[in-house]
Design a protein around this motif. Structure first.
Motif, PDB file in Angstrom:
ATOM      1  N   PHE A 174      57.244  40.746  25.600  1.00  0.00           N
ATOM      2  CA  PHE A 174      58.164  40.927  26.731  1.00  0.00           C
ATOM      3  C   PHE A 174      59.185  39.815  26.644  1.00  0.00           C
ATOM      4  O   PHE A 174      58.865  38.668  26.958  1.00  0.00           O
ATOM      5  CB  PHE A 174      57.423  40.831  28.062  1.00  0.00           C
ATOM      6  CG  PHE A 174      56.414  41.925  28.277  1.00  0.00           C
ATOM      7  CD1 PHE A 174      56.808  43.248  28.334  1.00  0.00           C
ATOM      8  CD2 PHE A 174      55.065  41.625  28.419  1.00  0.00           C
ATOM      9  CE1 PHE A 174      55.882  44.256  28.543  1.00  0.00           C
ATOM     10  CE2 PHE A 174      54.141  42.630  28.634  1.00  0.00           C
ATOM     11  CZ  PHE A 174      54.540  43.941  28.690  1.00  0.00           C
ATOM     12  N   ALA A 208      52.783  38.899  25.001  1.00  0.00           N
ATOM     13  CA  ALA A 208      51.726  39.127  25.986  1.00  0.00           C
ATOM     14  C   ALA A 208      50.419  39.492  25.297  1.00  0.00           C
ATOM     15  O   ALA A 208      49.343  39.116  25.745  1.00  0.00           O
ATOM     16  CB  ALA A 208      52.141  40.219  26.960  1.00  0.00           C
ATOM     17  N   ASN A 233      43.076  34.594  33.968  1.00  0.00           N
ATOM     18  CA  ASN A 233      44.197  35.344  34.547  1.00  0.00           C
ATOM     19  C   ASN A 233      45.424  35.241  33.658  1.00  0.00           C
ATOM     20  O   ASN A 233      45.716  34.180  33.122  1.00  0.00           O
ATOM     21  CB  ASN A 233      44.559  34.787  35.931  1.00  0.00           C
ATOM     22  CG  ASN A 233      43.495  35.117  36.961  1.00  0.00           C
ATOM     23  OD1 ASN A 233      42.763  34.248  37.391  1.00  0.00           O
ATOM     24  ND2 ASN A 233      43.403  36.372  37.310  1.00  0.00           N
ATOM     25  N   GLY A 234      46.092  36.358  33.504  1.00  0.00           N
ATOM     26  CA  GLY A 234      47.318  36.360  32.710  1.00  0.00           C
ATOM     27  C   GLY A 234      47.074  36.344  31.214  1.00  0.00           C
ATOM     28  O   GLY A 234      48.004  36.174  30.429  1.00  0.00           O
ATOM     29  N   LYS A 262      44.852  41.064  29.447  1.00  0.00           N
ATOM     30  CA  LYS A 262      43.828  42.117  29.441  1.00  0.00           C
ATOM     31  C   LYS A 262      44.399  43.453  29.910  1.00  0.00           C
ATOM     32  O   LYS A 262      44.258  44.481  29.237  1.00  0.00           O
ATOM     33  CB  LYS A 262      42.649  41.699  30.346  1.00  0.00           C
ATOM     34  CG  LYS A 262      42.064  40.345  29.994  1.00  0.00           C
ATOM     35  CD  LYS A 262      40.933  39.953  30.915  1.00  0.00           C
ATOM     36  CE  LYS A 262      41.325  39.755  32.371  1.00  0.00           C
ATOM     37  NZ  LYS A 262      42.220  38.634  32.626  1.00  0.00           N
ATOM     38  N   THR A 263      45.056  43.434  31.069  1.00  0.00           N
ATOM     39  CA  THR A 263      45.633  44.682  31.575  1.00  0.00           C
ATOM     40  C   THR A 263      46.687  45.206  30.610  1.00  0.00           C
ATOM     41  O   THR A 263      46.827  46.420  30.414  1.00  0.00           O
ATOM     42  CB  THR A 263      46.229  44.457  32.976  1.00  0.00           C
ATOM     43  OG1 THR A 263      45.184  44.023  33.850  1.00  0.00           O
ATOM     44  CG2 THR A 263      46.850  45.718  33.527  1.00  0.00           C
ATOM     45  N   THR A 264      47.397  44.285  29.994  1.00  0.00           N
ATOM     46  CA  THR A 264      48.417  44.709  29.033  1.00  0.00           C
ATOM     47  C   THR A 264      47.784  45.471  27.868  1.00  0.00           C
ATOM     48  O   THR A 264      48.359  46.446  27.383  1.00  0.00           O
ATOM     49  CB  THR A 264      49.214  43.492  28.536  1.00  0.00           C
ATOM     50  OG1 THR A 264      49.729  42.794  29.669  1.00  0.00           O
ATOM     51  CG2 THR A 264      50.357  43.904  27.639  1.00  0.00           C
ATOM     52  N   TYR A 301      52.931  51.025  28.071  1.00  0.00           N
ATOM     53  CA  TYR A 301      53.895  50.286  27.255  1.00  0.00           C
ATOM     54  C   TYR A 301      53.758  50.784  25.821  1.00  0.00           C
ATOM     55  O   TYR A 301      52.645  51.010  25.349  1.00  0.00           O
ATOM     56  CB  TYR A 301      53.604  48.782  27.255  1.00  0.00           C
ATOM     57  CG  TYR A 301      53.595  48.121  28.599  1.00  0.00           C
ATOM     58  CD1 TYR A 301      54.490  48.503  29.596  1.00  0.00           C
ATOM     59  CD2 TYR A 301      52.700  47.095  28.873  1.00  0.00           C
ATOM     60  CE1 TYR A 301      54.485  47.878  30.833  1.00  0.00           C
ATOM     61  CE2 TYR A 301      52.693  46.463  30.105  1.00  0.00           C
ATOM     62  CZ  TYR A 301      53.581  46.860  31.085  1.00  0.00           C
ATOM     63  OH  TYR A 301      53.572  46.244  32.299  1.00  0.00           O
ATOM     64  N   HIS A 355      36.080  40.092  35.976  1.00  0.00           N
ATOM     65  CA  HIS A 355      35.933  38.645  36.147  1.00  0.00           C
ATOM     66  C   HIS A 355      34.516  38.286  36.575  1.00  0.00           C
ATOM     67  O   HIS A 355      34.103  37.134  36.489  1.00  0.00           O
ATOM     68  CB  HIS A 355      36.939  38.118  37.175  1.00  0.00           C
ATOM     69  CG  HIS A 355      38.346  38.088  36.661  1.00  0.00           C
ATOM     70  ND1 HIS A 355      38.736  37.268  35.627  1.00  0.00           N
ATOM     71  CD2 HIS A 355      39.451  38.799  37.006  1.00  0.00           C
ATOM     72  CE1 HIS A 355      40.023  37.466  35.376  1.00  0.00           C
ATOM     73  NE2 HIS A 355      40.483  38.410  36.189  1.00  0.00           N
TER      74      HIS A 355
HETATM   75  N1  ATP Z   1      56.044  44.539  32.245  1.00  0.00           N
HETATM   76  C1  ATP Z   1      55.968  43.230  31.985  1.00  0.00           C
HETATM   77  N2  ATP Z   1      57.088  42.517  31.786  1.00  0.00           N
HETATM   78  C2  ATP Z   1      57.036  41.197  31.526  1.00  0.00           C
HETATM   79  N3  ATP Z   1      55.891  40.499  31.451  1.00  0.00           N
HETATM   80  C3  ATP Z   1      54.733  41.139  31.652  1.00  0.00           C
HETATM   81  C4  ATP Z   1      54.702  42.536  31.930  1.00  0.00           C
HETATM   82  N4  ATP Z   1      53.418  42.916  32.090  1.00  0.00           N
HETATM   83  C5  ATP Z   1      52.676  41.814  31.917  1.00  0.00           C
HETATM   84  N5  ATP Z   1      53.445  40.737  31.644  1.00  0.00           N
HETATM   85  C6  ATP Z   1      52.992  39.397  31.384  1.00  0.00           C
HETATM   86  O1  ATP Z   1      51.986  39.456  30.401  1.00  0.00           O
HETATM   87  C7  ATP Z   1      50.975  38.510  30.655  1.00  0.00           C
HETATM   88  C8  ATP Z   1      49.630  39.202  30.684  1.00  0.00           C
HETATM   89  O2  ATP Z   1      49.541  39.974  31.859  1.00  0.00           O
HETATM   90  P1  ATP Z   1      48.279  40.890  32.193  1.00  0.00           P
HETATM   91  O3  ATP Z   1      48.570  41.611  33.446  1.00  0.00           O
HETATM   92  O4  ATP Z   1      47.943  41.697  31.020  1.00  0.00           O
HETATM   93  O5  ATP Z   1      47.134  39.809  32.458  1.00  0.00           O
HETATM   94  P2  ATP Z   1      45.617  40.025  32.814  1.00  0.00           P
HETATM   95  O6  ATP Z   1      44.827  39.431  31.724  1.00  0.00           O
HETATM   96  O7  ATP Z   1      45.348  41.416  33.167  1.00  0.00           O
HETATM   97  O8  ATP Z   1      45.475  39.077  34.094  1.00  0.00           O
HETATM   98  P3  ATP Z   1      44.646  39.305  35.455  1.00  0.00           P
HETATM   99  O9  ATP Z   1      43.266  38.841  35.196  1.00  0.00           O
HETATM  100  O10 ATP Z   1      45.347  38.406  36.420  1.00  0.00           O
HETATM  101  O11 ATP Z   1      44.737  40.715  35.813  1.00  0.00           O
HETATM  102  C9  ATP Z   1      51.330  37.811  31.942  1.00  0.00           C
HETATM  103  O12 ATP Z   1      51.954  36.597  31.628  1.00  0.00           O
HETATM  104  C10 ATP Z   1      52.313  38.757  32.588  1.00  0.00           C
HETATM  105  O13 ATP Z   1      53.238  38.047  33.371  1.00  0.00           O
END
Ligand code: ATP
Ligand code: MG
Lengths: 354, 283
Positions: free
Chosen positions: B40, B45, B65-66, B69-71, B80, B237
């Protein structure tokens, strides 16, 4: 398990059919007794048309959740194609009701084609592009028809952009004359035809909403990302709702056009589109019954108030009724109250079927 | 920040893409991603993500966090489009597919921030999940042809059957948006299962649940895997849940895999401990 218990959605659908049928019978009785004024009688067909317009626009705006600002454009397509078809067939098919049915079907097809032409490129985009494109579409249709000349002689139909370019034989007759619109139209529309069209529209819209396809459309409105995640293709179902809505508007337009001896393209302008949108919003987004009632009341009322002695308070009363309609159809507290008074009101499950 | 950056030497060597190499992968594993990544702007990410999941495996995806994982879930389901790498689903390449097509190919998911069809009934939410499995046409629906009645009846019965996994049959006529939080999370799982997936992705399924609800959820995830014979990958978590039911665990930090292995291996892994402790010190 009770087998034959009706789902809330189908019960609501049947209540709507009931309302329409009862209204038709009552009006027929009143007509038979000569109890309806000429003004009211002349409103019967257009009211049916506007009910169809409102219910079909609700499919796009309320059920699909996309804003359309050019619904009158599809009505216009249907009106003028219906007029042309009925005119071209007048020597071939002498049976008026059959000609009317054909004109309505052609109106629906042309309206539907208009819907496809707009929907295919626009509905794949994300964002409120549909509103702006339908707005432009309505204006374009109006302006195109204002320079359109259509005539008929023994060679068939002639289309041109001016009277002299029609190049017809001497005994040829022009049916659409540019800014003057359609003139000399044989009036085929009847109240019974309007009633049937309303009923058919209700059947199509309600059965669509309460089916697999309708659920997909509702899912897209509620949460597009979730809908895609369960395998629903966005463009297909958006198109399905939008094209159905456009086709029904075309059908209503054909009936409307064949109700007057002359019709101008300016009848189907932006104001008309907004008027229909007002019916839908006041009747409650997604509520079929609301659209029906709002369209009927708000179309007839201003005319009725005109004929009473209280005509100086006409707009005041109109405004009050607008507010009342809005309260009745959109206020959840009031809905609860009505549900309490009418015990068999619909249960939880959605704002969609009403 | 440099402290949390894992250089090559720090990383646990990853011999195979599979979390548990000895697992029976069948003729083709459910999921095989290689060198998956997305950027991104300047932020990677997810970077060089390699993973293989067996046909009936319960896999965990954890990380601070961050971490990304969700990505990863969003890449797998094509919310995406990946900027790098390939994803094979049941041996088939998924490049160029849409989210809806991915679902039809076999991935269903839930969302970290619940995404139900809030204005529709619980039963309709499940029926929408069944969309591609009761296939009558628009015309049959409008004209109420026999195929409509037959398939609607089947859909109703199937929806009730699926709801019974979580004993939610009585809620069928309730509006989905009005359900309590835990029930909404369970309904999302039911809706995903209705699409008949071969891989179920759960994004923080226990978030907002109390310990007894979580315990019940753990049992149900295992039950779902056993009855449907599908693979499950979950982000969570709650370490009791992850360590309790995940056969293989993959740990992400700053978009990169820092460890893979069984729950015991992960708990003892110094890189994982550092990632979690480091985060705690900072937070
Ligand atoms: N559409 C997007 N555009 C820009 N940055 C993004 C986008 N989606 C996610 N990110 C960034 O990618 C990184 C990973 O985000 P993600 O949501 O995958 O984290 P996570 O591991 O699921 O965290 P959590 O445990 O808080 O849910 C973060 O820094 C987030 O800001
Ligand atoms: Mg997340």
């Amino acid at each position: 398990m009770k087998k034959r218990s009706m789902s809330p959605a189908s019960r609501s659908a049947f209540i709507n059919y009931g309302i329409v049928i009862v209204a038709y019978v009552v009006i027929q009785i009143l007509l038979g007794q000569g109890a309806l004024s000429n003004t009211l009688q002349s409103l019967l067909v257009p009211v049916c048309c506007y009910i169809v317009m409102a219910v079909s626009l609700n499919l796009t705006v309320g059920v699909l959740g996309e804003l359309s600002l050019g619904h009158a454009g599809f009505m216009s397509l249907g009106a003028f194609s219906g007029i042309i078809v009925s005119f071209a067939l007048q020597d071939v098919i002498t049976l008026a009701p059959l000609r009317l049915v054909i004109a309505i079907v052609v109106g629906a097809i042309i309206g539907g084609i208009g819907g496809v032409l707009i929907g295919v490129p626009v509905l794949r985009l994300r964002g409120d592009y549909l509103a702006i494109v339908t707005l432009a579409f309505g204006e374009i249709i109006k302006n195109v028809i204002m320079v359109l000349y259509v005539g008929l002689d023994e060679e068939g139909l002639h289309f041109a952009t001016s009277q002299s370019n029609l190049k017809m034989a001497y005994e040829g007759v022009a049916i659409i004359k540019g800014p003057m619109g359609a003139v000399g139209v044989t009036r085929l529309a009847t109240f019974t035809a309007g009633f049937i069209l309303v009923l058919v529209t209700l059947i199509i819209v309600q059965n669509l909403v309460n089916s697999r396809s309708g659920r997909a459309i509702l899912a897209l409105r509620d949460n597009r990302i979730a809908a895609e995640s369960v395998g629903i293709s966005v463009t297909k179902y958006k198109l399905m709702a939008f094209v159905t809505s456009a086709a029904l508007a075309g059908a209503a337009g054909a009936l409307f056009g064949l109700n007057y001896s002359s019709t101008m393209a300016t009848r189907f302008d932006f104001n008309t589109s907004i008027l229909i949108l007002v019916f839908v919003v006041l009747g409650g987004l997604g509520s079929i019954r609301g659209s029906m009632i709002a369209a009927a009341l708000l179309y007839i009322l201003p005319e009725m108030l005109r004929s009473f002695a209280i005509s100086e308070y006409r707009m005041l009363i109109y405004a009050i009724i607008l507010i009342l309609v809005m309260l009745f159809t959109n206020n959840p507290k009031l809905k609860e109250l009505i549900a309490k008074i009418v015990p068999k009101g619909k249960k939880k499950g959605g704002e969609v079927n009403g | 920040m440099a402290k949390f950056h894992f250089e090559k030497g720090h990383m646990v060597p990853v011999p195979s893409h599979s979390i548990i190499p000895e697992r029976d992968l069948g003729s083709a594993p459910v999921l095989e991603c290689s060198h998956l990544g997305i950027q991104f702007g300047g932020l990677k990410a997810v970077d060089d993500f390699n993973l293989t999941i067996g046909r009936t495996e319960i896999a965990g995806l954890i990380g601070p966090n961050g971490a990304g994982k969700t990505t990863v879930f969003n890449l797998l389901t094509k919310v995406y489009q990946p900027t790098m790498g390939t994803i094979l689903l049941n041996g088939q390449d998924t490049s160029g597919k849409t989210t809806a097509q991915i679902n039809r190919m076999g991935i269903a998911r839930t969302f970290q921030n619940i995404r139900l069809f809030n204005n529709l009934s619980v039963e309709d939410n499940v029926k929408i999940g069944l969309h591609n499995h009761n296939r009558y046409s628009m015309a049959s629906g409008v004209l109420r042809l026999p195929s409509y009645w037959k398939q609607e009846k089947a859909a109703h019965e199937r929806a009730m059957e699926l709801l019974s996994i979580f004993h939610m049959e009585d809620l069928a006529n309730h509006q989905a948006g009005s359900l309590p939080y835990g029930a909404q999370r369970r309904l999302e799982i039911v809706r995903a299962l209705a699409t008949d997936p071969s891989l179920l992705l759960l994004d923080e399924p226990a978030a907002g649940m109390n310990p007894s609800e979580t315990a019940e959820l753990m049992e149900n995830i295992v039950k779902i895997r056993d009855t449907f014979q599908i693979a499950v990958m979950l982000i969570e978590h709650d370490m009791n849940l992850v360590m309790g039911i995940c056969e293989g665990i993959c740990v992400l930090n700053f978009g990169r895999v820092i460890a893979k292995g069984t729950s015991k291996e992960i708990q003892e892994n110094p890189a994982v401990i550092e990632a979690y402790l480091g985060r705690r010190k900072e937070g």
